[in-house]
Design a protein around this motif. Sequence first.
Motif, PDB file in Angstrom:
ATOM      1  N   GLU A   1      -6.599  44.559   0.226  1.00 29.49           N
ATOM      2  CA  GLU A   1      -6.927  45.935  -0.166  1.00 29.49           C
ATOM      3  C   GLU A   1      -5.985  46.959   0.458  1.00 29.49           C
ATOM      4  O   GLU A   1      -5.844  48.077  -0.049  1.00 29.49           O
ATOM      5  CB  GLU A   1      -8.381  46.256   0.210  1.00 29.49           C
ATOM      6  N   ALA A   2      -5.294  46.564   1.541  1.00 29.62           N
ATOM      7  CA  ALA A   2      -4.374  47.486   2.202  1.00 29.62           C
ATOM      8  C   ALA A   2      -2.952  47.392   1.650  1.00 29.62           C
ATOM      9  O   ALA A   2      -2.084  48.165   2.044  1.00 29.62           O
ATOM     10  CB  ALA A   2      -4.365  47.219   3.701  1.00 29.62           C
ATOM     11  N   GLY A   3      -2.698  46.420   0.743  1.00 29.08           N
ATOM     12  CA  GLY A   3      -1.362  46.269   0.188  1.00 29.08           C
ATOM     13  C   GLY A   3      -0.513  45.214   0.871  1.00 29.08           C
ATOM     14  O   GLY A   3       0.646  45.012   0.500  1.00 29.08           O
ATOM     15  N   ALA A   4      -1.081  44.513   1.883  1.00 28.62           N
ATOM     16  CA  ALA A   4      -0.324  43.481   2.594  1.00 28.62           C
ATOM     17  C   ALA A   4      -0.280  42.198   1.772  1.00 28.62           C
ATOM     18  O   ALA A   4      -1.288  41.773   1.202  1.00 28.62           O
ATOM     19  CB  ALA A   4      -0.959  43.202   3.958  1.00 28.62           C
ATOM     20  N   ALA A   5       0.907  41.581   1.700  1.00 33.08           N
ATOM     21  CA  ALA A   5       1.058  40.326   0.969  1.00 33.08           C
ATOM     22  C   ALA A   5       0.280  39.223   1.676  1.00 33.08           C
ATOM     23  O   ALA A   5       0.231  39.158   2.908  1.00 33.08           O
ATOM     24  CB  ALA A   5       2.532  39.957   0.886  1.00 33.08           C
ATOM     25  N   LEU A   6      -0.308  38.336   0.875  1.00 37.13           N
ATOM     26  CA  LEU A   6      -1.115  37.228   1.400  1.00 37.13           C
ATOM     27  C   LEU A   6      -0.471  35.897   1.064  1.00 37.13           C
ATOM     28  O   LEU A   6       0.245  35.759   0.074  1.00 37.13           O
ATOM     29  CB  LEU A   6      -2.525  37.267   0.807  1.00 37.13           C
TER      30      LEU A   6
END
Length: 273
Positions: A91-96
Motif C-alpha cells: 500500500e506504500a508503493g514498495a516493491a514486494l
Amino acid sequence: MDIHEVPGGVSAEDVAKAHAQDAKIEDKYGVHYHKYWVNEKAGKIFCLCHAPNAEAAVQVHREAHGMVADKVIEIQPEIADGFLGGVEVNEAGAALFPGATNERDPGIRTVLFTDIVESTTLTQSLGDEAALAMLGVHDTIVRDALSALGGREVKHTGDGIMASFVSAAGAVRCAIQIQRELDKHAQANPERPLKVRVGAAAGEPVEQHNDLFGSTVQLAARLCAHAQPEQILVSNAIAELCVGKGLRFEELGEVALKGFSRPVRAHAVEWVA
C-alpha cells in the motif's frame, strides 16, 4: 530510475512517507512514481517513475521532501520489466518479492547468460536446418528451466539466452538443470552433442554504469565467455547469497576478465550428480 544512497542505512517507513509526499505533487510536473525498492542495510533506494525528463523527476523529490537522488538514468519500460518483472507493490508503493505477502524486494537480481559452444562451427558442419534444430533444443531446455525455477527471459542473444532471477539460488539451480538436461540430450544423441557455457552475476539495479544492471550484465556475460564448455561460472556475490542453500561451488580464485580493471573472484558450480 533513480538511486538514493543514504550512508548508515535507511528506514523503510521513512521511504514510505517520502513516496506518499511525492504522490501529492507529482502531477504538477507530469511525473508518476510507480514503485520503489529499498535495501535498508545498504542504505539504498531505487525509484521507478515515468517522467518527461530527468529534471522533472528530480524536482518532484526536491519539492516533496528534499531527498534528491544521487543518480538518475533513463530506461525502456520493457527492459525494466525484463529484469525486475511486473512487481507487485504494497500500500506504500514498495516493491514486494513475487508471491510474498508483504516481504519487501530490495531490487537485487541475478543475471544469467547461456552460450552455445562453437555455434558458428555447428552451422558450418551441420548446415542451417540442423543447426537451427540444435538451437531449438537449447531454447527449449533453457526456457523450461527458467519456467521451473523462477527466471525471466530478458532477451535471446542469437546463440544463447540472457535471463533475470530474483533468487540467486534459483539462478544456480536453473543453470544446473540446463547442464543436466543437455547432458541427457548428449547421451541420447552422441553424434550431435550440444554443449553450453553458463555465467551468472548478482547486483543492484544501478551501479557504476549509467545503465540498468550494467555492471551485473557485463560481469555475467564475461563469466559466461570465460567458462569452459559445460561449465557454470558465477560471481563471488552469488556464492555468498547461496550459503546454506545446499549448492556446491569450487572457488577458482581471481580471474582476469575483459573489461574489468581488476581480477574478479569466480566460483564454478558443481552440477554433476
